[in-house]
Design an enzyme around this catalytic site. Structure first.
Site, mmCIF file in Angstrom:
data_model
loop_
_atom_site.group_PDB
_atom_site.id
_atom_site.type_symbol
_atom_site.label_atom_id
_atom_site.label_comp_id
_atom_site.label_asym_id
_atom_site.label_seq_id
_atom_site.Cartn_x
_atom_site.Cartn_y
_atom_site.Cartn_z
ATOM 1 N N HIS A 227 -1.030 0.246 -9.524
ATOM 2 C CA HIS A 227 -1.637 -0.663 -8.615
ATOM 3 C C HIS A 227 -2.193 -1.991 -9.544
ATOM 4 O O HIS A 227 -3.508 -2.205 -9.769
ATOM 5 C CB HIS A 227 -2.753 -0.063 -7.966
ATOM 6 C CG HIS A 227 -3.231 -0.766 -6.588
ATOM 7 N ND1 HIS A 227 -3.478 0.006 -5.715
ATOM 8 C CD2 HIS A 227 -3.154 -2.145 -6.323
ATOM 9 C CE1 HIS A 227 -3.915 -0.951 -4.527
ATOM 10 N NE2 HIS A 227 -3.777 -2.080 -5.013
ATOM 11 N N ARG B 84 0.887 -1.151 0.087
ATOM 12 C CA ARG B 84 0.060 0.051 0.087
ATOM 13 C C ARG B 84 0.830 1.264 0.085
ATOM 14 O O ARG B 84 1.966 1.316 0.526
ATOM 15 C CB ARG B 84 -0.696 -0.169 1.069
ATOM 16 C CG ARG B 84 -2.144 -0.899 1.291
ATOM 17 C CD ARG B 84 -3.209 -0.603 0.317
ATOM 18 N NE ARG B 84 -4.395 -1.431 0.097
ATOM 19 C CZ ARG B 84 -4.542 -2.467 -0.638
ATOM 20 N NH1 ARG B 84 -3.577 -2.963 -1.303
ATOM 21 N NH2 ARG B 84 -5.559 -3.187 -0.582
HETATM 22 P P1 NAP Z 1 -1.600 -11.664 4.895
HETATM 23 O O1 NAP Z 1 -1.668 -13.023 4.582
HETATM 24 O O2 NAP Z 1 -2.705 -10.952 5.928
HETATM 25 O O3 NAP Z 1 0.008 -11.653 5.497
HETATM 26 C C1 NAP Z 1 0.337 -10.288 5.985
HETATM 27 C C2 NAP Z 1 1.763 -10.547 6.610
HETATM 28 O O4 NAP Z 1 2.321 -9.374 7.256
HETATM 29 C C3 NAP Z 1 1.759 -11.644 7.736
HETATM 30 O O5 NAP Z 1 2.886 -12.479 7.677
HETATM 31 C C4 NAP Z 1 1.967 -10.869 9.177
HETATM 32 O O6 NAP Z 1 2.660 -11.545 10.153
HETATM 33 C C5 NAP Z 1 2.667 -9.657 8.462
HETATM 34 N N1 NAP Z 1 2.530 -8.516 9.327
HETATM 35 C C6 NAP Z 1 1.337 -7.850 9.651
HETATM 36 N N2 NAP Z 1 1.553 -6.908 10.529
HETATM 37 C C7 NAP Z 1 2.955 -6.823 10.841
HETATM 38 C C8 NAP Z 1 3.552 -6.183 11.630
HETATM 39 N N3 NAP Z 1 3.362 -5.113 12.505
HETATM 40 N N4 NAP Z 1 4.979 -6.494 11.680
HETATM 41 C C9 NAP Z 1 5.624 -7.442 10.903
HETATM 42 N N5 NAP Z 1 4.893 -8.302 10.387
HETATM 43 C C10 NAP Z 1 3.378 -8.007 10.117
HETATM 44 O O7 NAP Z 1 -1.782 -10.730 3.709
HETATM 45 P P2 NAP Z 1 -1.457 -10.944 2.026
HETATM 46 O O8 NAP Z 1 -2.421 -11.809 1.465
HETATM 47 O O9 NAP Z 1 -0.207 -11.597 1.972
HETATM 48 O O10 NAP Z 1 -1.376 -9.408 1.589
HETATM 49 C C11 NAP Z 1 -0.527 -8.610 1.895
HETATM 50 C C12 NAP Z 1 -0.855 -7.035 1.498
HETATM 51 O O11 NAP Z 1 -0.539 -7.089 -0.056
HETATM 52 C C13 NAP Z 1 -2.225 -6.656 1.688
HETATM 53 O O12 NAP Z 1 -2.777 -6.348 2.780
HETATM 54 C C14 NAP Z 1 -2.411 -5.592 0.571
HETATM 55 O O13 NAP Z 1 -2.292 -4.439 1.155
HETATM 56 C C15 NAP Z 1 -1.276 -6.210 -0.327
HETATM 57 N N6 NAP Z 1 -1.686 -6.494 -1.678
HETATM 58 C C16 NAP Z 1 -1.462 -5.499 -3.033
HETATM 59 C C17 NAP Z 1 -2.014 -5.864 -4.019
HETATM 60 C C18 NAP Z 1 -1.548 -4.782 -5.369
HETATM 61 O O14 NAP Z 1 -2.019 -5.227 -6.445
HETATM 62 N N7 NAP Z 1 -0.683 -4.085 -5.042
HETATM 63 C C19 NAP Z 1 -2.638 -7.029 -4.129
HETATM 64 C C20 NAP Z 1 -3.016 -7.663 -3.250
HETATM 65 C C21 NAP Z 1 -2.537 -7.422 -1.936
HETATM 66 P P3 NAP Z 1 1.898 -12.737 10.827
HETATM 67 O O15 NAP Z 1 2.327 -13.995 9.764
HETATM 68 O O16 NAP Z 1 2.483 -12.957 12.117
HETATM 69 O O17 NAP Z 1 0.633 -12.676 10.927
HETATM 70 C C1 GLV Z 2 -5.285 -4.971 -3.761
HETATM 71 O O1 GLV Z 2 -4.503 -4.158 -3.831
HETATM 72 C C2 GLV Z 2 -5.630 -6.157 -2.800
HETATM 73 O O2 GLV Z 2 -5.758 -5.717 -1.553
HETATM 74 O O3 GLV Z 2 -6.126 -7.124 -3.188
#
Ligand code: NAP
Ligand code: GLV
Length: 306
Positions: free
Chosen positions: A269, A221
């Protein structure tokens, strides 16, 4: 069972058609102000009015992985908030991050610039060992990205809130291990959720801890990066460049200094787009499970914020 779909800037009809096909007994429609109460909503960037008018929702399905925008709204307290788990996004994220890391390692930007100027010159090959990658966030997407980087034999470290284990990846956890993780990384990938704890986490201090000539890949983000801090780090050479898929304001205003910056690559994005078919299949499966009274994966912990 009644389900509404609403997503700002997206055509509703194909989603509604797929949801109807996947859940034949359900009444599925696009949400509009004044619509009668529903059981479920499938949404992206809805207005507060939707939740104010839908107090009886059993669950809210976000058509993305990140729920930071939804968490700014007042949600019905009994409704579960459910994010997408992968649903076709992790392979796209792995493609994007690997190409960015490889582009930096192999200096493809410099080659492209040189050949455009008619120069056929070789650069001294760099060693992967000198380009360790640190992946912030080892969740659904970060884990897949770390594994994909290992396939290209990058040294990979990961950092998460709680301890994780990923084959071939040196994992760090918590604030205590953050600085050691940064100091061991030259390429930094952000795949954290945006929460009060992670807002502005990419800043002068943290990016200044990377190995010199670092490279930032932010695919999470825009709010993770303190945008004004990036430019002096690029000017001093502490960072060699950045590839940014997300910004605080999207699209950025015309006067934004990142437009046309020679060391910054921007994409709009698009690193991991929502796959409609895979998302509907996942959401329909979760609705069926909830209706049977079963637990479903991907329910957001509202206190943690992800
Ligand atoms: P997720 O499965 O919820 O994983 C989040 C990870 O971040 C987990 O390993 C978590 O730790 C860690 N985390 C959270 N808070 C933290 C902190 N304060 N300190 C250290 N580590 C922390 O999320 P995801 O599905 O992988 O997605 C991640 C992010 O990618 C989304 O939230 C979104 O903002 C972004 N995204 C962007 C796009 C795009 O097109 N640009 C697309 C999809 C997603 P734990 O393992 O300990 O819980
Ligand atoms: C895109 O940014 C998502 O969070 O899936």
């Amino acid at each position: 069972m009644r389900i509404y779909y609403y997503a700002q800037g997206t055509k509703a009809a194909p989603w509604i058609e797929l949801l109807r096909a996947a859940l034949p007994g359900a009444e599925v429609a696009e949400w509009a102000p004044g619509a009668p109460p529903a059981d479920y909503v499938v949404v992206w960037a809805p207005p507060q009015q939707l939740f104010d008018e839908q107090p009886r929702l059993k669950a809210i399905f976000n058509t993305g992985a990140g729920v930071d925008a939804l968490l700014k709204l007042r949600l019905p307290p009994q409704a579960k908030l459910v994010r997408l788990d992968d649903a076709g996004m992790s392979v796209q994220m792995a493609e994007y991050v690997c190409q960015a890391a490889i582009r930096h390692l192999r200096e493809f930007d410099a080659y492209e610039q040189a050949t455009r100027q008619g120069q056929w010159t070789f650069r001294k090959p760099r060693s992967r060992e000198d380009y360790p990658v640190g992946v912030m966030g080892l969740g659904v997407l970060g884990t897949r990205v770390a594994q994909a980087l290992r396939q290209f034999e990058f040294p990979v470290r990961g950092w998460s809130r709680s301890p994780r284990q990923v084959d071939g990846v040196q994992c760090h956890a918590g604030e205590d291990q953050f600085d050691a993780f940064l100091a061991a990384s030259r390429i930094l990938v952000c795949l954290l959720p945006l929460t009060p704890q992670t807002e502005g986490i990419l800043n002068r201090r943290t990016l200044g801890r990377l190995q010199p000539g670092g490279y930032l890949i932010n695919v999470a983000r825009g709010g993770h990066l303190v945008e004004d801090d990036l430019l002096p780090l690029l000017e001093s050479g502490q960072l060699a460049g950045a590839m940014l898929d997300v910004l605080r304001q999207e699209p950025p205003p015309a006067e934004h200094p990142y437009w046309g910056h020679p060391k910054i690559v921007l994409t709009p994005h698009t690193s991991a787009r929502t796959d409609r078919e895979a998302s509907v299949a996942q959401i329909a499966g979760k609705i069926r499970a909830l209706e049977r009274g079963e637990p479903v994966p991907g329910v957001v912990d509202l206190k943690r914020g992800y």
